[in-house]
Design an enzyme around this catalytic site. Structure first.
Site, PDB file in Angstrom:
ATOM      1  N   TYR A  26       0.502  -1.546   0.208  1.00 25.31           N
ATOM      2  CA  TYR A  26       0.115  -0.265  -0.139  1.00 25.31           C
ATOM      3  C   TYR A  26       1.086   1.183  -0.152  1.00 25.31           C
ATOM      4  O   TYR A  26       0.237   2.219  -0.839  1.00 25.31           O
ATOM      5  CB  TYR A  26      -0.939   0.025   1.334  1.00 25.31           C
ATOM      6  CG  TYR A  26      -1.803   1.050   1.713  1.00 25.31           C
ATOM      7  CD1 TYR A  26      -3.010   1.174   0.834  1.00 25.31           C
ATOM      8  CD2 TYR A  26      -1.610   1.951   2.257  1.00 25.31           C
ATOM      9  CE1 TYR A  26      -3.906   2.384   1.234  1.00 25.31           C
ATOM     10  CE2 TYR A  26      -2.149   3.352   2.549  1.00 25.31           C
ATOM     11  CZ  TYR A  26      -3.308   3.075   2.223  1.00 25.31           C
ATOM     12  OH  TYR A  26      -4.382   4.248   2.422  1.00 25.31           O
ATOM     13  N   TYR A  93      -3.714  -1.083  10.881  1.00 30.17           N
ATOM     14  CA  TYR A  93      -3.562  -2.057   9.529  1.00 30.17           C
ATOM     15  C   TYR A  93      -5.196  -2.948   9.636  1.00 30.17           C
ATOM     16  O   TYR A  93      -5.044  -2.822   9.961  1.00 30.17           O
ATOM     17  CB  TYR A  93      -2.835  -3.069   8.791  1.00 30.17           C
ATOM     18  CG  TYR A  93      -2.825  -3.027   7.762  1.00 30.17           C
ATOM     19  CD1 TYR A  93      -2.877  -2.003   6.265  1.00 30.17           C
ATOM     20  CD2 TYR A  93      -3.108  -4.332   6.487  1.00 30.17           C
ATOM     21  CE1 TYR A  93      -3.377  -2.437   4.731  1.00 30.17           C
ATOM     22  CE2 TYR A  93      -4.030  -4.445   5.294  1.00 30.17           C
ATOM     23  CZ  TYR A  93      -3.839  -4.064   4.517  1.00 30.17           C
ATOM     24  OH  TYR A  93      -4.410  -4.148   3.704  1.00 30.17           O
ATOM     25  N   VAL A  94      -5.812  -2.400   8.630  1.00 27.19           N
ATOM     26  CA  VAL A  94      -7.386  -3.141   8.521  1.00 27.19           C
ATOM     27  C   VAL A  94      -7.250  -3.745   6.861  1.00 27.19           C
ATOM     28  O   VAL A  94      -7.556  -2.358   6.030  1.00 27.19           O
ATOM     29  CB  VAL A  94      -8.310  -2.576   9.278  1.00 27.19           C
ATOM     30  CG1 VAL A  94     -10.121  -2.923   8.600  1.00 27.19           C
ATOM     31  CG2 VAL A  94      -8.337  -1.437  10.475  1.00 27.19           C
ATOM     32  N   GLY A 100     -13.861   1.539   7.266  1.00 23.25           N
ATOM     33  CA  GLY A 100     -15.045   2.025   7.539  1.00 23.25           C
ATOM     34  C   GLY A 100     -16.167   1.402   8.349  1.00 23.25           C
ATOM     35  O   GLY A 100     -17.422   1.664   8.614  1.00 23.25           O
ATOM     36  N   GLY A 102     -15.594   0.348  12.042  1.00 28.86           N
ATOM     37  CA  GLY A 102     -15.440   0.928  13.648  1.00 28.86           C
ATOM     38  C   GLY A 102     -14.218  -0.021  13.866  1.00 28.86           C
ATOM     39  O   GLY A 102     -13.959   0.161  14.803  1.00 28.86           O
ATOM     40  N   ILE A 103     -13.487  -0.822  12.958  1.00 28.82           N
ATOM     41  CA  ILE A 103     -12.091  -2.035  13.116  1.00 28.82           C
ATOM     42  C   ILE A 103     -11.319  -1.318  13.571  1.00 28.82           C
ATOM     43  O   ILE A 103     -10.402  -1.196  14.933  1.00 28.82           O
ATOM     44  CB  ILE A 103     -12.559  -2.802  12.617  1.00 28.82           C
ATOM     45  CG1 ILE A 103     -13.277  -3.805  11.576  1.00 28.82           C
ATOM     46  CG2 ILE A 103     -11.231  -4.207  12.510  1.00 28.82           C
ATOM     47  CD1 ILE A 103     -13.736  -4.731  10.973  1.00 28.82           C
ATOM     48  N   GLY A 104     -10.413   0.134  12.852  1.00 23.88           N
ATOM     49  CA  GLY A 104      -9.556   0.699  13.469  1.00 23.88           C
ATOM     50  C   GLY A 104      -9.353   0.896  14.871  1.00 23.88           C
ATOM     51  O   GLY A 104      -8.434   1.224  15.478  1.00 23.88           O
ATOM     52  N   ASN A 131      -0.422  10.140   3.033  1.00 24.19           N
ATOM     53  CA  ASN A 131      -1.260   9.194   2.919  1.00 24.19           C
ATOM     54  C   ASN A 131      -2.415  10.204   3.586  1.00 24.19           C
ATOM     55  O   ASN A 131      -1.911  10.163   5.117  1.00 24.19           O
ATOM     56  CB  ASN A 131      -1.199   8.189   4.160  1.00 24.19           C
ATOM     57  CG  ASN A 131      -2.192   6.987   4.428  1.00 24.19           C
ATOM     58  OD1 ASN A 131      -2.861   7.074   4.335  1.00 24.19           O
ATOM     59  ND2 ASN A 131      -1.710   6.247   5.227  1.00 24.19           N
ATOM     60  N   TYR A 138      -6.231  10.362  12.052  1.00 23.67           N
ATOM     61  CA  TYR A 138      -5.287  10.326  13.324  1.00 23.67           C
ATOM     62  C   TYR A 138      -6.246  11.348  14.033  1.00 23.67           C
ATOM     63  O   TYR A 138      -6.290  11.564  14.836  1.00 23.67           O
ATOM     64  CB  TYR A 138      -4.107   9.926  13.648  1.00 23.67           C
ATOM     65  CG  TYR A 138      -3.519   8.650  12.885  1.00 23.67           C
ATOM     66  CD1 TYR A 138      -4.024   7.266  14.055  1.00 23.67           C
ATOM     67  CD2 TYR A 138      -3.278   8.432  12.257  1.00 23.67           C
ATOM     68  CE1 TYR A 138      -3.329   6.431  14.138  1.00 23.67           C
ATOM     69  CE2 TYR A 138      -2.230   6.435  11.336  1.00 23.67           C
ATOM     70  CZ  TYR A 138      -2.555   5.530  13.043  1.00 23.67           C
ATOM     71  OH  TYR A 138      -2.598   4.423  12.541  1.00 23.67           O
TER      72      TYR A 138
HETATM   73  C1  LIG Z   1      -6.516   4.060   8.259  1.00 21.30           C
HETATM   74  C2  LIG Z   1      -7.266   2.317   8.942  1.00 21.30           C
HETATM   75  C3  LIG Z   1      -6.528   2.009   9.781  1.00 21.30           C
HETATM   76  C4  LIG Z   1      -8.499   2.614   9.620  1.00 21.30           C
HETATM   77  O1  LIG Z   1      -9.151   1.858   9.985  1.00 21.30           O
HETATM   78  P1  LIG Z   1     -10.978   1.693  10.015  1.00 21.30           P
HETATM   79  O2  LIG Z   1     -11.307   0.682  10.264  1.00 21.30           O
HETATM   80  O3  LIG Z   1     -11.684   2.093   8.306  1.00 21.30           O
HETATM   81  O4  LIG Z   1     -11.241   3.027  10.396  1.00 21.30           O
HETATM   82  P2  LIG Z   1     -12.792   2.463  11.600  1.00 21.30           P
HETATM   83  O5  LIG Z   1     -13.624   2.530  10.443  1.00 21.30           O
HETATM   84  O6  LIG Z   1     -12.280   2.427  13.078  1.00 21.30           O
HETATM   85  O7  LIG Z   1     -13.410   4.549  11.681  1.00 21.30           O
HETATM   86  C5  LIG Z   1     -13.488   5.123  12.388  1.00 21.30           C
HETATM   87  C6  LIG Z   1     -14.132   6.220  12.905  1.00 21.30           C
HETATM   88  O8  LIG Z   1     -13.740   7.352  11.767  1.00 21.30           O
HETATM   89  C7  LIG Z   1     -14.000   8.160  11.466  1.00 21.30           C
HETATM   90  N1  LIG Z   1     -13.406   8.424   9.820  1.00 21.30           N
HETATM   91  C8  LIG Z   1     -13.211   7.443   8.821  1.00 21.30           C
HETATM   92  N2  LIG Z   1     -12.975   8.076   8.089  1.00 21.30           N
HETATM   93  C9  LIG Z   1     -11.871   9.114   8.161  1.00 21.30           C
HETATM   94  C10 LIG Z   1     -11.318  10.151   7.274  1.00 21.30           C
HETATM   95  N3  LIG Z   1     -10.817   9.508   6.161  1.00 21.30           N
HETATM   96  N4  LIG Z   1     -10.988  11.349   8.345  1.00 21.30           N
HETATM   97  C11 LIG Z   1     -11.665  11.594   9.182  1.00 21.30           C
HETATM   98  N5  LIG Z   1     -12.580  10.902  10.067  1.00 21.30           N
HETATM   99  C12 LIG Z   1     -12.589   9.508   9.610  1.00 21.30           C
HETATM  100  C13 LIG Z   1     -15.034   7.776  11.479  1.00 21.30           C
HETATM  101  O9  LIG Z   1     -15.781   8.477  10.816  1.00 21.30           O
HETATM  102  C14 LIG Z   1     -15.176   6.986  12.482  1.00 21.30           C
HETATM  103  O10 LIG Z   1     -15.009   8.361  13.977  1.00 21.30           O
HETATM  104  P3  LIG Z   1     -16.905   8.457  14.861  1.00 21.30           P
HETATM  105  O11 LIG Z   1     -16.891   7.178  15.602  1.00 21.30           O
HETATM  106  O12 LIG Z   1     -16.285   9.012  15.765  1.00 21.30           O
HETATM  107  O13 LIG Z   1     -18.374   8.052  14.494  1.00 21.30           O
HETATM  108  C15 LIG Z   1      -7.375   2.248   7.281  1.00 21.30           C
HETATM  109  O14 LIG Z   1      -8.154   2.605   6.839  1.00 21.30           O
HETATM  110  C16 LIG Z   1      -6.487   1.463   7.603  1.00 21.30           C
HETATM  111  O15 LIG Z   1      -5.923   0.413   7.340  1.00 21.30           O
HETATM  112  N6  LIG Z   1      -5.493   1.849   5.862  1.00 21.30           N
HETATM  113  C17 LIG Z   1      -4.481   1.168   5.007  1.00 21.30           C
HETATM  114  C18 LIG Z   1      -3.491   1.741   6.131  1.00 21.30           C
HETATM  115  C19 LIG Z   1      -3.212   3.122   6.549  1.00 21.30           C
HETATM  116  O16 LIG Z   1      -2.899   3.422   6.213  1.00 21.30           O
HETATM  117  N7  LIG Z   1      -2.511   2.354   7.830  1.00 21.30           N
HETATM  118  C20 LIG Z   1      -2.212   3.906   8.989  1.00 21.30           C
HETATM  119  C21 LIG Z   1      -1.139   4.549   8.608  1.00 21.30           C
HETATM  120  S1  LIG Z   1       0.062   3.611   8.902  1.00 21.30           S
END
Ligand SMILES: CC(C)(COP(=O)(O)OP(=O)(O)OC[C@H]1O[C@@H](n2cnc3c(N)ncnc32)[C@H](O)[C@@H]1OP(=O)(O)O)[C@@H](O)C(=O)NCCC(=O)NCCS
Length: 170
Positions: A26, A93-94, A100, A102-104, A131, A138
């Site tokens: 990625y 990572y998810v 989207g 709630g797992i992250g 990113n 975050y």
């Molecule tokens: C970053 C990552 C870990 C997030 O995991 P995810 O499971 O998709 O995130 P979630 O569904 O748990 O997020 C839920 C919360 O984030 C919010 N959210 C989702 N996307 C968002 C965005 N782009 N910007 C801001 N907030 C966001 C949601 O509204 C929700 O907030 P709330 O509970 O307060 O309503 C995942 O997208 C991922 O693995 N990405 C690729 C790898 C990566 O970039 N890792 C991190 C950098 S090392």
């Protein structure tokens, strides 16, 4: 979405290594991944563990997919001369099809609980500049960008520089 977050076990290392390779891909950094699941197992589950890992797995309502790993958070502990005990989040990572839901956030919440139980006062991590989605994500969780706020640069000494500094080969 219902998922179970639990500490990784030695037997999970092959799956976690697969996800480490996915996140490296990625980031277009697959060539930089030098470890394999044996190294991951030895470094996390030997006598002197260098890291800890939480994994997210599908729950019982997912039928025959129950137990499949769909994400992980890998972290270790450190120390700040300013604030004391800190936790460093190395990777979160998810799998793309489960994002989207709630797992992250659940993984981050469980890492935060581990951090507080160990007396940590801060969680540190880096995110690559392109990113934007992860940076926004975050920030949404309350993270402050120390590069923007204080001009901090993230530096490292690679293997060659380390050996040179250690006086090897002289
Ligand atoms: C970053 C990552 C870990 C997030 O995991 P995810 O499971 O998709 O995130 P979630 O569904 O748990 O997020 C839920 C919360 O984030 C919010 N959210 C989702 N996307 C968002 C965005 N782009 N910007 C801001 N907030 C966001 C949601 O509204 C929700 O907030 P709330 O509970 O307060 O309503 C995942 O997208 C991922 O693995 N990405 C690729 C790898 C990566 O970039 N890792 C991190 C950098 S090392």
């Amino acid at each position: 979405m219902e998922c179970i977050v639990r500490p990784a076990q030695s037997a999970d290392c092959d799956h976690v290594m697969g996800m480490i390779r996915e996140i490296a891909e990625y980031h277009n950094l697959l060539d930089e991944v030098k470890i394999n699941s044996q190294v991951l197992r030895a470094d996390g589950f030997g006598g002197d563990p260098f890291y800890q890992c939480l994994v997210a797995e599908l729950g019982p309502e997912q039928g025959d997919k129950q137990g499949h790993l769909i994400g992980y958070a890998l972290f270790f502990f450190g120390y700040s001369v300013n604030t004391g005990r800190i936790i460093y989040l190395e990777n979160l990572y998810v799998l793309s099809e489960f994002r989207g839901r709630g797992i992250g956030k659940k993984l981050m919440s469980e890492v935060a609980k581990v951090a507080l139980a160990r007396g940590c006062v801060e969680m540190k991590f880096t995110v690559v500049e392109w990113n934007g989605r992860a940076l926004a994500w975050y920030r949404h969780l309350g993270a402050q960008d120390k590069t923007e706020a204080g001009g901090w640069h993230s530096l490292e000494l690679g293997a060659k520089a380390l050996h040179r500094l250690a006086g090897e080969g002289q």
